[in-house]
Structure formats: structure tokens, C-alpha cells
Design an enzyme around this catalytic site. Structure first.
Site, mmCIF file in Angstrom:
data_model
loop_
_atom_site.group_PDB
_atom_site.id
_atom_site.type_symbol
_atom_site.label_atom_id
_atom_site.label_comp_id
_atom_site.label_asym_id
_atom_site.label_seq_id
_atom_site.Cartn_x
_atom_site.Cartn_y
_atom_site.Cartn_z
ATOM 1 N N GLU A 285 0.786 -1.224 0.000
ATOM 2 C CA GLU A 285 0.000 0.000 0.000
ATOM 3 C C GLU A 285 0.818 1.273 0.000
ATOM 4 O OE1 GLU A 285 0.361 -1.481 4.342
ATOM 5 O OE2 GLU A 285 0.093 -2.343 2.360
ATOM 6 N N HIS A 309 -8.326 -3.684 -1.195
ATOM 7 C CA HIS A 309 -7.553 -3.787 0.049
ATOM 8 C C HIS A 309 -6.459 -2.725 0.096
ATOM 9 C CE1 HIS A 309 -5.943 -6.029 3.546
ATOM 10 N NE2 HIS A 309 -4.782 -5.570 3.109
ATOM 11 N N GLU A 310 -5.670 -2.618 -0.976
ATOM 12 C CA GLU A 310 -4.576 -1.649 -0.971
ATOM 13 C C GLU A 310 -5.106 -0.216 -0.918
ATOM 14 O OE1 GLU A 310 -1.935 -3.041 -0.266
ATOM 15 O OE2 GLU A 310 -2.596 -5.039 -0.878
ATOM 16 N N HIS A 313 -6.118 0.846 2.578
ATOM 17 C CA HIS A 313 -4.992 1.266 3.412
ATOM 18 C C HIS A 313 -4.798 2.779 3.398
ATOM 19 C CE1 HIS A 313 -3.016 -2.128 5.258
ATOM 20 N NE2 HIS A 313 -3.009 -2.820 4.142
ATOM 21 N N GLU A 332 -4.036 -3.992 9.386
ATOM 22 C CA GLU A 332 -4.578 -4.999 8.484
ATOM 23 C C GLU A 332 -6.006 -5.430 8.808
ATOM 24 O OE1 GLU A 332 -3.270 -5.418 5.829
ATOM 25 O OE2 GLU A 332 -1.162 -4.942 6.053
ATOM 26 N N ASP A 387 8.212 -9.874 10.412
ATOM 27 C CA ASP A 387 7.654 -10.676 9.330
ATOM 28 C C ASP A 387 6.887 -11.875 9.878
ATOM 29 O OD1 ASP A 387 8.391 -9.267 7.053
ATOM 30 O OD2 ASP A 387 10.344 -10.228 6.902
ATOM 31 N N TYR A 395 -5.066 -9.918 9.862
ATOM 32 C CA TYR A 395 -5.971 -9.567 8.767
ATOM 33 C C TYR A 395 -7.411 -9.978 9.080
ATOM 34 C CZ TYR A 395 -1.897 -8.768 5.727
ATOM 35 O OH TYR A 395 -0.736 -8.294 5.168
#
Length: 613
Positions: A285, A309-310, A313, A332, A387, A395
Site C-alpha cells: 500500500e 484492500h490496498e 490502506h 490490516e 515478518d 488480517y
């Protein structure tokens, strides 16, 4: 852009800069001491050296002091620091720097002496070819085969591998940049990209809205551009430019729908960069220029929920940001919720409900593999690499928490709350504790019989899902399952009206004892082994591994060799690693594919294929 919106953006930007753009939150994944000195503005000058696979240049920071410290602490990873300077009374003077020990997750602490009155610090540096936040592709690894390609992926803490920076999402900064490329290549950034295709070799960028460091992004390659609307365009290699512009034609309507629900789009433009297939994610994003995988260019607009979704953001994540990576769900979970609302607004309840149900199925499967402590929304990471938290939990569990609140308070009340939330925290980074305080004041206290704070704590701080969590289902999927049962008994499938979502539900829910004859019949009737839709192909190939369906083996090889999106390749490698023969074959394919995989994709899949007892 309307003048009134420009004024709003300018006011928010100025307020953020004057305030120091800093949240006092503990971020164990950064060496930055933001409570001592912060960096509200960056001037970046870089040269892209494809031959050496390096970025070379310098980063200049405006200093904002919060106490009388004489040093600034920054993050770095595999950077070669050449020299440092400070500006005192408009003169640049050399200054000392030191690098700390290398930490396997955090990189190295960079400490620069800044004295007591310097107003800027400059760091001359270059990256290394193994920088985790950059991927360098040879001409042969691109579609055009004539020019190389480079792109960044800074989230969560990879910005420090290509910029020495206070690499914490608690910081917000504006930036300007000058980027020099080889002749014939176009550079773009998460900033104000020109729509001109003139290849001058020197490009200038400005990002006037304050953003967290992980949203600084860069790419350079043989790019062309095509406008979709006045404030939306697609950048891509020529081979996919027209297809991508057609695929994402609904993007302007998505912006309008989201503005109607949650307030103005505050980032001027929303452009899309279609990256090579090696991009490890579906999308990233980066503000003003979302980075997008080509695997969603399906030819039927069936996968554009990723664009939703992006885009979402731009409100949840870019506008209101998690203050540390243990708060990732604030980015998220909210974004997955807004994404689904966008899809419902544009394409109807049926499609939105299918996507919600598929996400719920993915979450349940994902949680089966996770340790209980990793299914907590406000996760305790310690110093593990952030990560590690990029599972379905932040999410989809985060999304279900908001769906739960919507159900309890009613959509109208909850939408008003969300719109106020985005306005009140615009251009700020917040923690879970701050969100909980805000939720209590603005929603729970005003509706005291709807949801208790103990229930909120269960969602945020306990593993798994609460017993009364929403369990999304889809009437369309119920019809798919009825057809499946008829088909397994020799009947015919009526798929003319099926979308990608129905195909995914069908394949993912076929019984694992399906016969070889039925696998062959399904392939014969619908040519699933050769299907171009990357999501349906993924589901079919995964089932083929489980069922030892050999006619799909060569497509599986070519799929793994040509796609680098982690979501699509790592489940296949994970399934292959379950038997010795498949593991041996998977390692052979992986070694062929590795040069075209992003470093993040390599890390994930080498853990699956080589970390065996």
C-alpha cells in the site's frame, strides 16, 4: 484536486511536522530513540547502479530535538556507511558515527554525533547486493527482456536495508528525493509521480503528507503509464499495461465509495505499479503508488478485491498507522474490513459475503498451524522479526473483530465511529492501548449494554477466536456444495455463473479421498491444469500434489518457476515437503526458481524445504 482538500492535507502535514510526528510507544524492533530526537523530514539523493546491484547516495534529515541529546540513533542493515555530516549555522561539518553489533533480525544500530545545535544530519552510504528490501532483476527476468528492473519492499523493517533511517512506524516523516537511473529507464516512488514517459535519467519526487518509514518505496525499470481517470493511472511494463488498465478500471469508483463511507481521500493521486511476477506479496500500500502483483490481472476482474484492500490502506494503515509491529492488526484488520465494505458497495452483498467466508476459512486453516500465542491480535513478538506476524490473524481475526462490533452496535453507529476515528487520528500512529481507550470513550461508553471491555480484551489479548465470534458463510457456497455432491455421484456441474470465489470454494472443499478418475474428469471438463487464473490454478495444483495427480506436474513446475508471490508458492512448497520424493523434486525446482524470487520469498520457502530434521 479541489483546493479545500489541498488545504486539509496541508494543515495535517504541517501539524504533524510541528508536533514531531512521534508516538511515544515502545518499539523493540527499532534502535531509534524518538523521545530524544526525531526526523520529521528526509531529503534523499540516490543513484541506481544495476551493474553493482546497489543504490548509492545520501540521506539528509531535519532534526527535531526533544531533549538535550548529542547523538541520534538510527537503524541500518547491511549498509555501507561512507561518512556523516551535520549542518551547523548553514555550514556542513564532518561528524563521527559508530555502528553497533549485528542483530539477526534488527540489523545494526547507527549512532551519529549531532552536537547540541545542528539542525540537520547527512549520511553518505550505499546498499549491498543482498539488501533484504530490494530486488534486482536482470533483463532476462523481465517480460521485455531488454532492461533490468529494481523495486523495494520496506515493510515491515526492511527500509533500513536501503536507507539509514529511524525505522519505526511510530515515526512519521515527509520526504523529497532525486533519483538517477541508467538511460532509458523510468524511476517511480511512493510520492508525486509524473505521468510523462520522458526518460530523462533524473527524477524528482515529493511526498508532502507525513508517512511512516515502511511506506517509502522505489522502483525503476522499462515502465510505461496509462491513465484510468484524472487521479488514477497504471505504471507497468508494456506487455501488461493495457490489460492492467482494463482490469482495474473500477478503481476510481472504489475511491468514491470509500470517501462516501469514511471521509476524503487525503493523498491526491492513487496510482498502481504492476510489478514483475517475483513481487512477494499481492500488493503493498505505498501511498500514491500501490505496488501490485501481476497475478491479479486475470482478464475477468475477479481478483480486484486486492485493489480494494490496498486502496483501503489509504485510510487504515497509511492515514492511521500501527505504532509498533505488535499492533499490526490496527493496519490490516481495519483494512480487511474496509476492503469488504468497498466490495459490498460496488459489487453487492453476495460477492462480499463470499470473500468474507473465504477469508474465514483461510483463517481457521492458518490458526491450526500457529502456536496459540501467535493467534493473539495484540501479539507479543519480543525481538522476533516482525515478518513472523504476517499471518491471517491480524488480517481476518482483526476484520472479524470489527464485524462483531458492527453487528453489536449496528452499521450506522459503527460507520460514524469509524469515520470519526479516521479523522481524529489522521496522520498519526497509534497503539492497541490507545485504540482501546478511544473505543471505550467513543463507542462503548455511549452504548453501555452492547459490548463490555472484557469482551474487547478477549478479542485483543486472548488466543484463538471468542466463542461468539462471527462465522461467515455464503448461500452461494451452499449451492456450490450441493452441486459438488451431485457431481461426485456422476452428475454435471453448472458453472456458467461461477466466479473465482465459487471455484475456490469448490476445489478447496473437494473430499481428500476424491478418486483419480474424478480428478481426471474434472480436469478434462474444465481444463484446470492449464487455467490462467492464478488463484484457481493454485488451489488445483495444491490438490494435485495431495492426490498425486501427475498430469498437473509440469504445470506445477512452470507455476513455481514463474510466480514469486508468497501466498501462491509457499503453500505448494509446504505440501511438497511432506513426502521425501516430492521434497527432493521441490528442492530441484526451487533451485531453478530461486534467482527470480525476492529475498523474502527465498527466506520463507527455504525454511520449508531445508529446515528439516
Amino acid at each position: 484536486m479541489h483546493l479545500s482538500r489541498a488545504l486539509v492535507i496541508w494543515c495535517f502535514s504541517l501539524a504533524a511536522v510541528l508536533s514531531g510526528s512521534v508516538v511515544k510507544a515502545e518499539d523493540v524492533h527499532s534502535y531509534a530513540r524518538l523521545d530524544q530526537v526525531s526526523t520529521p523530514h528526509l531529503d534523499l539523493v540516490l543513484t541506481v547502479d544495476f551493474e553493482a546491484r546497489k543504490l548509492k547516495g545520501h540521506a539528509t534529515y531535519t532534526l527535531q530535538r526533544h531533549d538535550d541529546t548529542n547523538q541520534i540513533y538510527l537503524d541500518s542493515s547491511e549498509l555501507v556507511i561512507k561518512r556523516t555530516e551535520i549542518r551547523v549555522n548553514d555550514q556542513w561539518l564532518p561528524t563521527k558515527f559508530t555502528l553497533g553489533d549485528i542483530h539477526p533480525s534488527l540489523g545494526q544500530e547507527l549512532i551519529v554525533d549531532i552536537g547540541s545545535i545542528a539542525d540537520k544530519v547527512r549520511i553518505h552510504y550505499e546498499t549491498t547486493p543482498t539488501a533484504s528490501g530490494l530486488q534486482w532483476l536482470t533483463p532476462a527476468q523481465t517480460a521485455g527482456k531488454k532492461h533490468p528492473f529494481m523495486f523495494s519492499q520496506s515493510q515491515p523493517i526492511h527500509a533500513r536495508s536501503w536507507i539509514p533511517i529511524q525505522d519505526s512506524p511510530a515515526l512519521r516523516l515527509t520526504y523529497n528525493a532525486t533519483v538517477t537511473t541508467p538511460e532509458g529507464l523510468l524511476a517511480v516512488m511512493s510520492a508525486d509521480n509524473s505521468l510523462s514517459e520522458e526518460r530523462s535519467g533524473e527524477y524528482h519526487f515529493a511526498m508532502p503528507q507525513p508517512i511512516p518509514p515502511y511506506l517509502i518505496a522505489i522502483a525503476a525499470g522499462d515502465l510505461a503509464v496509462k491513465s484510468i481517470s484524472d487521479n488514477v493511472a497504471v505504471f507497468a511494463e508494456q506487455y501488461i499495461l493495457d490489460d492492467a488498465a482494463w482490469e482495474f478500471a473500477d478503481t476510481p469508483a472504489m475511491i468514491e465509495a470509500t470517501e462516501a463511507m469514511y471521509g476524503p481521500y487525503r493523498w491526491d493521486r492513487y496510482d498502481l505499479l504492476i510489478l514483475p511476477p517475483s513481487f512477494p506479496f499481492g500488493g503493498m500500500e505505498n501511498p500514491r503508488l500501490s505496488f501490485i502483483t501481476p497475478t491479479v490481472v486475470s482478464g475477468d476482474r475477479s481478483l480486484i478485491n486486492l485493489i480494494a484492500h490496498e486502496l483501503a490502506h489509504s485510510w487504515s494503515g497509511n492515514l492511521v498507522t500501527n505504532a509498533s509491529w505488535r499492533d499490526l492488526w490496527i493496519n490490516e484488520g481495519f483494512t480487511s474490513y474496509v476492503e469488504n465494505r468497498i466490495m459490498e458497495s460496488l459489487f453487492g452483498k453476495k460477492r462480499a459475503q463470499m470473500e468474507l467466508a473465504l477469508g474465514y476459512q483461510d483463517l481457521l486453516a492458518n490458526m491450526e498451524r500457529l502456536e496459540p500465542q501467535d493467534t493473539v491480535l495484540n501479539i507479543d513478538l519480543g525481538t522476533r522479526h516482525p515478518d513472523d506476524v504476517f499471518s491471517q490473524v491480524p488480517y481476518v481475526k482483526g476484520q472479524l473483530f470489527l464485524v462483531y462490533l458492527e453487528e453489536k452496535f449496528g452499521r450506522e453507529t459503527f460507520d460514524k465511529f469509524l469515520r470519526k476515528y479516521f479523522d481524529d487520528f489522521a496522520f498519526q500512529s497509534i497503539s492497541t492501548a490507545q485504540f482501546k481507550t478511544y473505543l471505550q470513550r467513543e463507542l462503548l461508553a455511549k452504548n453501555p449494554d452492547a459490548v463490555s471491555i472484557s469482551k474487547v480484551n478477549e478479542w485483543l489479548h486472548e488466543p484463538g477466536l471468542p466463542a461468539d465470534a462471527p462465522k461467515p458463510t455464503s448461500d452461494a457456497f451452499a449451492q456450490v456444495e450441493k452441486q459438488m455432491q451431485r457431481w461426485l455421484k456422476g452428475g454435471q456441474l453448472q458453472t456458467e455463473e461461477w466466479t473465482t470465489h465459487e471455484w475456490l470454494h469448490f476445489i478447496n472443499n473437494l473430499p481428500l479421498d476424491i478418486s483419480a478418475e474424478n480428478m481426471a474428469r474434472l480436469d478434462r471438463e474444465f481444463n484446470l491444469t492449464e487455467i490462467k487464473n492464478s488463484e484457481i490454478a493454485h488451489a488445483w495444483l495444491k490438490l494435485s500434489i495431495v492426490k498425486k495427480y501427475e498430469p498437473a506436474r509440469e504445470r506445477l513446475r512452470s507455476y513455481l518457476l514463474t510466480i514469486g508471490r508468497n501466498k501462491l508458492v509457499s503453500p505448494l512448497y509446504r505440501e511438497l515437503a511432506k513426502t521425501p520424493d516430492n521434497l527432493k523434486w521441490a528442492r530441484e525446482v526451487y533451485e531453478q526458481a530461486k534467482p527470480g524470487y525476492h529475498p523474502l520469498t527465498q527466506t520463507v520457502n527455504e525454511a520449508l524445504l531445508y529446515d528439516k530434521n
